[in-house]
Structures are given as structure tokens and as C-alpha cells.
Design a protein around this motif. Structure first.
Motif, PDB file in Angstrom:
ATOM      1  N   ALA A 151       0.879  -1.269   0.064  1.00 62.76           N
ATOM      2  CA  ALA A 151      -0.069   0.049  -0.010  1.00 62.76           C
ATOM      3  C   ALA A 151       0.822   1.363  -0.049  1.00 62.76           C
ATOM      4  CB  ALA A 151      -1.017   0.043   1.059  1.00 62.76           C
ATOM      5  N   GLU A 152       0.379   2.299  -0.940  1.00 59.03           N
ATOM      6  CA  GLU A 152       1.071   3.403  -0.867  1.00 59.03           C
ATOM      7  C   GLU A 152       2.515   3.470  -1.588  1.00 59.03           C
ATOM      8  OE1 GLU A 152      -0.266   6.552   2.373  1.00 59.03           O
ATOM      9  OE2 GLU A 152       0.073   4.657   3.349  1.00 59.03           O
ATOM     10  N   SER A 153       2.972   2.328  -2.137  1.00 64.86           N
ATOM     11  CA  SER A 153       4.209   2.192  -2.621  1.00 64.86           C
ATOM     12  C   SER A 153       4.203   2.941  -4.012  1.00 64.86           C
ATOM     13  CB  SER A 153       4.694   0.828  -2.903  1.00 64.86           C
ATOM     14  OG  SER A 153       3.910  -0.102  -3.487  1.00 64.86           O
ATOM     15  N   MET A 154       5.588   3.413  -4.445  1.00 61.94           N
ATOM     16  CA  MET A 154       5.572   3.949  -5.655  1.00 61.94           C
ATOM     17  C   MET A 154       7.076   3.603  -6.543  1.00 61.94           C
ATOM     18  SD  MET A 154       7.855   6.792  -5.765  1.00 61.94           S
ATOM     19  CE  MET A 154       8.729   7.830  -4.870  1.00 61.94           C
ATOM     20  N   ALA A 157       7.618   3.077   5.561  1.00 61.59           N
ATOM     21  CA  ALA A 157       8.128   2.049   6.645  1.00 61.59           C
ATOM     22  C   ALA A 157       6.921   1.944   7.850  1.00 61.59           C
ATOM     23  CB  ALA A 157       9.225   2.794   7.523  1.00 61.59           C
ATOM     24  N   ASN A 158       6.052   2.927   8.009  1.00 59.77           N
ATOM     25  CA  ASN A 158       5.016   2.886   8.636  1.00 59.77           C
ATOM     26  C   ASN A 158       3.687   3.162   7.980  1.00 59.77           C
ATOM     27  OD1 ASN A 158       6.880   2.993  11.076  1.00 59.77           O
ATOM     28  ND2 ASN A 158       7.403   5.253  10.499  1.00 59.77           N
ATOM     29  N   GLU A 159       2.615   2.143   8.590  1.00 61.09           N
ATOM     30  CA  GLU A 159       1.238   2.306   7.829  1.00 61.09           C
ATOM     31  C   GLU A 159       0.899   3.565   8.130  1.00 61.09           C
ATOM     32  OE1 GLU A 159      -2.696  -0.310   8.188  1.00 61.09           O
ATOM     33  OE2 GLU A 159      -1.082  -1.083   9.175  1.00 61.09           O
ATOM     34  N   LYS A 160       0.770   3.958   9.472  1.00 64.79           N
ATOM     35  CA  LYS A 160       0.158   5.489   9.815  1.00 64.79           C
ATOM     36  C   LYS A 160       1.121   6.372  10.140  1.00 64.79           C
ATOM     37  CE  LYS A 160      -3.824   2.820  11.582  1.00 64.79           C
ATOM     38  NZ  LYS A 160      -4.953   2.332  12.704  1.00 64.79           N
ATOM     39  N   ARG A 161       1.016   7.507   9.347  1.00 67.83           N
ATOM     40  CA  ARG A 161       2.030   8.527   9.710  1.00 67.83           C
ATOM     41  C   ARG A 161       1.073   9.939   9.789  1.00 67.83           C
ATOM     42  NH1 ARG A 161       2.755   5.703   5.443  1.00 67.83           N
ATOM     43  NH2 ARG A 161       2.229   7.054   3.993  1.00 67.83           N
ATOM     44  N   CYS A 162       1.044  10.358  11.038  1.00 61.89           N
ATOM     45  CA  CYS A 162       0.071  11.381  11.391  1.00 61.89           C
ATOM     46  C   CYS A 162       0.685  12.716  11.816  1.00 61.89           C
ATOM     47  CB  CYS A 162      -0.743  10.835  12.473  1.00 61.89           C
ATOM     48  SG  CYS A 162      -2.169  12.150  13.076  1.00 61.89           S
ATOM     49  N   ALA A 211       2.457  16.190   0.427  1.00 60.91           N
ATOM     50  CA  ALA A 211       3.745  15.942  -0.279  1.00 60.91           C
ATOM     51  C   ALA A 211       4.786  15.470   0.854  1.00 60.91           C
ATOM     52  CB  ALA A 211       4.359  17.432  -0.807  1.00 60.91           C
ATOM     53  N   SER A 212       4.612  15.605   2.015  1.00 62.45           N
ATOM     54  CA  SER A 212       5.549  15.073   3.012  1.00 62.45           C
ATOM     55  C   SER A 212       5.206  13.526   3.503  1.00 62.45           C
ATOM     56  CB  SER A 212       5.777  15.953   4.175  1.00 62.45           C
ATOM     57  OG  SER A 212       6.064  17.355   3.931  1.00 62.45           O
ATOM     58  N   ARG A 213       4.090  13.124   2.699  1.00 66.18           N
ATOM     59  CA  ARG A 213       3.739  11.668   2.861  1.00 66.18           C
ATOM     60  C   ARG A 213       2.971  11.305   4.323  1.00 66.18           C
ATOM     61  NH1 ARG A 213       8.406   8.788  -0.874  1.00 66.18           N
ATOM     62  NH2 ARG A 213       8.332  10.659  -2.437  1.00 66.18           N
ATOM     63  N   PHE A 214       2.420  12.119   4.908  1.00 63.00           N
ATOM     64  CA  PHE A 214       1.647  11.850   6.067  1.00 63.00           C
ATOM     65  C   PHE A 214       0.286  11.455   5.361  1.00 63.00           C
ATOM     66  CE2 PHE A 214       4.751  14.706   7.819  1.00 63.00           C
ATOM     67  CZ  PHE A 214       5.029  14.155   8.919  1.00 63.00           C
ATOM     68  N   ASN A 215      -0.103  10.426   6.017  1.00 59.82           N
ATOM     69  CA  ASN A 215      -1.688   9.949   5.582  1.00 59.82           C
ATOM     70  C   ASN A 215      -2.740  10.216   6.757  1.00 59.82           C
ATOM     71  OD1 ASN A 215      -0.868   7.891   7.346  1.00 59.82           O
ATOM     72  ND2 ASN A 215      -0.724   6.305   5.740  1.00 59.82           N
ATOM     73  N   ARG A 216      -2.264  10.811   7.669  1.00 61.62           N
ATOM     74  CA  ARG A 216      -3.380  11.036   8.785  1.00 61.62           C
ATOM     75  C   ARG A 216      -3.181  12.556   9.356  1.00 61.62           C
ATOM     76  NH1 ARG A 216      -4.364   6.548   7.229  1.00 61.62           N
ATOM     77  NH2 ARG A 216      -5.007   4.830   8.546  1.00 61.62           N
ATOM     78  N   PHE A 217      -4.255  12.879   9.844  1.00 59.57           N
ATOM     79  CA  PHE A 217      -4.443  14.411  10.349  1.00 59.57           C
ATOM     80  C   PHE A 217      -5.255  14.468  11.458  1.00 59.57           C
ATOM     81  CE2 PHE A 217      -6.270  18.656  10.713  1.00 59.57           C
ATOM     82  CZ  PHE A 217      -5.083  19.411  11.162  1.00 59.57           C
ATOM     83  N   SER A 218      -4.836  14.947  12.597  1.00 62.18           N
ATOM     84  CA  SER A 218      -5.720  15.008  13.693  1.00 62.18           C
ATOM     85  C   SER A 218      -5.936  16.589  14.079  1.00 62.18           C
ATOM     86  CB  SER A 218      -5.059  14.318  14.901  1.00 62.18           C
ATOM     87  OG  SER A 218      -5.634  14.419  16.076  1.00 62.18           O
ATOM     88  N   MET A 219      -6.905  16.901  14.345  1.00 62.81           N
ATOM     89  CA  MET A 219      -7.365  18.371  14.892  1.00 62.81           C
ATOM     90  C   MET A 219      -7.755  18.355  16.378  1.00 62.81           C
ATOM     91  SD  MET A 219      -7.257  21.525  13.969  1.00 62.81           S
ATOM     92  CE  MET A 219      -7.443  22.988  14.830  1.00 62.81           C
ATOM     93  N   ALA A 220      -7.218  19.056  17.212  1.00 61.63           N
ATOM     94  CA  ALA A 220      -7.390  19.107  18.451  1.00 61.63           C
ATOM     95  C   ALA A 220      -7.756  20.547  18.909  1.00 61.63           C
ATOM     96  CB  ALA A 220      -6.364  18.237  19.361  1.00 61.63           C
ATOM     97  N   PHE A 221      -8.803  20.431  19.855  1.00 66.75           N
ATOM     98  CA  PHE A 221      -8.938  21.956  20.435  1.00 66.75           C
ATOM     99  C   PHE A 221      -8.992  22.004  21.906  1.00 66.75           C
ATOM    100  CE2 PHE A 221     -11.485  21.088  16.625  1.00 66.75           C
ATOM    101  CZ  PHE A 221     -11.292  22.558  15.978  1.00 66.75           C
TER     102      PHE A 221
END
Length: 224
Positions: A110-113, A168-173, A203-213
Motif C-alpha cells: 500500500a502507498e508504494s511507488m 516504513a510505517n502504515e500510519k503517519r500522522c 507532499a511530505s507523505r503523511f496519511n493522517r491528520f488530527s485536529m485538537a481543540f
């Protein structure tokens, strides 16, 4: 305007300038000899390569090339590579467009290129392949970044050898906090900020984003 005839030398210079002005309105292919044109050929038979996220990444590559003074056309067949200094082929390794790049295995992670140098017709080319949408996107944005920060945009995407990568890591947040209305409201409601920020994360290949308040604290037991 005076009806007097211009001296012969001035008339020649005028004609040269007039001719240059006319040529400047011709299509980019008229200047193919200067090697400042890139063609992007997307496999129309590849559903993933034709997806919206990949099309947006192709647009980012074109934007980077144009910003460096390089004409860029996007097409869907080998004919689009005509007159190009280099061609970027967006297709899987089994595509008919990939025949000039040697045999290579399919991408499964997954996500390889993979980016492979080769030819399409008589034009030098690089084959961009991905295991999925994100794989294609990461490869295209990698080329866009090379163009943006390289001295010569044509040389930046002319690869000498294949490049293959898998995460190398499945989740990058990345997490972002909204902590203060006074300080954080301006960027929180700025649509242009979010567009650029999220583009940079991809572009930096993060595939997760977390928004906190607010901020979380570990209070001692019994304290509320």
C-alpha cells in the motif's frame, strides 16, 4: 505617421522584431528545438491513474514546471510525447505505455511507488507507477518538488536509475492544536492556509491528520 522610407538597416531590424513578435504567439511545439517542453501522458485505461487525486498531483507537477519556464502538456497517448524534451508517463508497469521501460514487477505494498527511466517513442521518459492512488500521488509530488528546488527542471526529472519506495510505517500522522481564539482563529478560518498546509502534508507523505481543540493535562489523582 511619416511616409518617409526607413533606412535599409532599420527596416531589417524592424522586420526581425516583427517576426519575433509573431513567433512568440505560436504554440509551444514551435519551440521544441530548445528542449523546454515536458509532456505528461496519463494512461486513460488505468482507473487509478485517471482518478481525481492523481489528476491534482499531475496539476502540481505542471504548475512547478511552468513556474520554471518549461511548457507542459498533459495527454493520454504516445503522440503527446512528440517534441518533448522528456515525458512523464503515469501508468502501471503492465500498461501498453510502459513497454519502453523494461519489465518490472507489479507494486503490491500500500502507498508504494516507482519511478523508472526509459523511452516513449523517441523521447526520453520516466514511468511513474503506484500501487494505489497515494502511490501515484507521492511519486508525482516527488517530481514536482525536484523541479521546484532543482536548478534545471528538465534535469531534475531525468532519472539515471529507477527509484522505488514503500512506507516504513502504515500510519503517519500530524496533529494540530487550536489553543487560543485570539492567536488561532485567523489561520483556522483561512481557506488558503488549509489548502497549502494540507498539500504540504501530502507532499511530505503523511496519511493522517488530527485536529485538537484545547490542551489536555494529566492531573494528579483526586484533582479535578
Amino acid at each position: 505617421m511619416s511616409n518617409e522610407r526607413l533606412p535599409e538597416m532599420e527596416r531589417r531590424e524592424f522586420l526581425k522584431l516583427a517576426g519575433a513578435a509573431g513567433l512568440s504567439r505560436l504554440a509551444p511545439t514551435a519551440f521544441a528545438a530548445n528542449g523546454r517542453r515536458v509532456a505528461v501522458v496519463v494512461d486513460a485505461e488505468d482507473r487509478v491513474a485517471m482518478s481525481g487525486p492523481v489528476a491534482r498531483a499531475v496539476g502540481k507537477l505542471k504548475q512547478a514546471l511552468v513556474a520554471k519556464g518549461v511548457a507542459c502538456d498533459v495527454g493520454h497517448g504516445p503522440g503527446a510525447a512528440k517534441f518533448a524534451a522528456v515525458c512523464v508517463v503515469v501508468a502501471g508497469p503492465g500498461s501498453r505505455l510502459a513497454r519502453g521501460f523494461g519489465r518490472s514487477a507489479a507494486l503490491h505494498d500500500a502507498e508504494s511507488m516507482r519511478m523508472t527511466p526509459g523511452k516513449i517513442g523517441d523521447a526520453a521518459a520516466v514511468l511513474v507507477s503506484g500501487a494505489d492512488e497515494r502511490g501515484y500521488v507521492y511519486a508525482l509530488l516527488e517530481l514536482a518538488e525536484r523541479v521546484e528546488f532543482g536548478e534545471d527542471p528538465i534535469a531534475s526529472i531525468s532519472l539515471a536509475q529507477a527509484v522505488e519506495e514503500a512506507p516504513a510505517n502504515e500510519k503517519r500522522c500530524v496533529s494540530r492544536y487550536f489553543c487560543c481564539e485570539l492567536e488561532d482563529k485567523p489561520w483556522f478560518y483561512d481557506r488558503a492556509f488549509w489548502t497549502g498546509y494540507l498539500d504540504r502534508l501530502v507532499a511530505s507523505r503523511f496519511n493522517r491528520f488530527s485536529m485538537a481543540f484545547g490542551l489536555e493535562y494529566d492531573f494528579p489523582r483526586g484533582v479535578t
